[in-house]
Write an enzyme that holds these catalytic residues in place. Structure first.
Site: not given
Ligand code: KIV
Length: 289
Positions: A53-54, A92, A122, A124, A191
């Site tokens: 989600d970056s 994500d 994934k 968080e 992280e």
């Molecule tokens: O969203 C992302 O790119 C991430 C990485 C930093 C692991 O969660």
């Protein structure tokens, strides 16, 4: 990027990923958000791709990951899957796609699998998200946890900074890692966690692969944000990232050159455009009279 079809390779499974850990071979993982980059990452032999989600920051230009939606994530995951059909792909879960509860989490995790062909998802968080991890795993979806700096909680964490520097906070991260593993996460990414803390977590992991970003060399593998590796994010470069090549500079030089050449009429050259036969042109001119 000239070959039409890249050489086939076998996609990783959970079994082959755990085999790498057992063989003490570090796992490689990168973020990716688009088709051509996915193609290149698969060609380079990257073990896993994360559609992070970056992308809210690296691709969409937001100041944080919070505005990213499920539809954003699905669209980019589909493009990445088309570019890297044989790479283990992790989607994500964006902000508020799992925080409201178990049912929301299962539905959105299912979208990554059914609509984008992901192999895992994934999310968080620590002990507080274990009910959702359990439920998603029970729905048959492999899940990766994310501890330490969790950007969706940036406000509560007081900024993008190292997590677990003090013993008490470090103990909470270590306890959370164990809880995530017990809830069924097959992998956890740490992280911005101190190297010593990630080493302790990696040593204590029994049935869980520990990946690191800015968390030292002792994890089972490493993940980086692609845009940080190639100078493609203009706002800042995190200290933890290594720049492997300044693609941003190369592209900017090319763009400056393009503007110069069009302005001075040195582009296009003869090989950059097409013409028509004389007799057809003459016919056309007559038709226009
Ligand atoms: O969203 C992302 O790119 C991430 C990485 C930093 C692991 O969660």
């Amino acid at each position: 990027m000239t070959e039409a079809k890249p050489p086939e390779r076998k996609k990783h499974t959970l079994t082959t990923l755990f085999k790498k850990v057992a063989d003490h071979v570090p796992i490689t993982w990168l973020t990716c958000y688009d088709y051509p980059t996915a193609y290149l990452q698969e060609r380079a032999g990257v073990d896993m791709i994360l559609v992070g989600d970056s992308l809210g920051m690296t691709i969409l230009g937001y100041d944080s990951t919070l505005p990213v939606t499920m539809d954003d994530m699905i669209r980019h995951s589909q493009a990445v899957r088309r570019g890297a059909p044989n790479t283990f792909l992790i989607g994500d879960m964006p902000y508020m796609s799992y925080q409201p509860g178990v049912e929301t989490a299962i539905r959105n995790a299912g979208r990554f699998m059914a609509e984008a062909g992901c192999d895992a998802i994934k999310l968080e968080g620590g002990i507080e998200v274990c009910d959702r991890i359990r439920a998603v795993v029970e729905a048959g979806i492999p899940i990766v946890g994310h501890l330490g700096l969790t950007p969706q909680s940036v406000s509560a964490l007081g900024g993008l900074r190292l997590q677990g520097k003090g013993a008490e906070q470090a103990k909470r991260i270590i306890d959370s890692a164990k809880a995530l593993e017990k809830a069924g996460a097959f992998m956890i990414v740490l992280e911005l966690v101190p190297d010593r803390v990630s080493k302790l977590i990696t040593e204590r992991a029994e049935n869980c692969i520990i990946m690191g970003i800015g968390s030292g060399p002792d994890c089972h593998g490493q993940v980086l944000i692609y845009h940080d590796m190639f100078g493609l994010y203009p706002k800042f470069k995190p200290r933890m990232a290594k720049v492997y090549g300044n693609a941003g500079e190369v592209i900017l030089n090319g763009l400056n050159q393009y503007v110069k050449e069009v302005t001075s009429r040195t582009f296009p050259q003869r090989e950059n455009y097409f013409t028509m036969p004389d007799e057809e042109y003459e016919k056309l001119v007559k038709m226009l009279k």
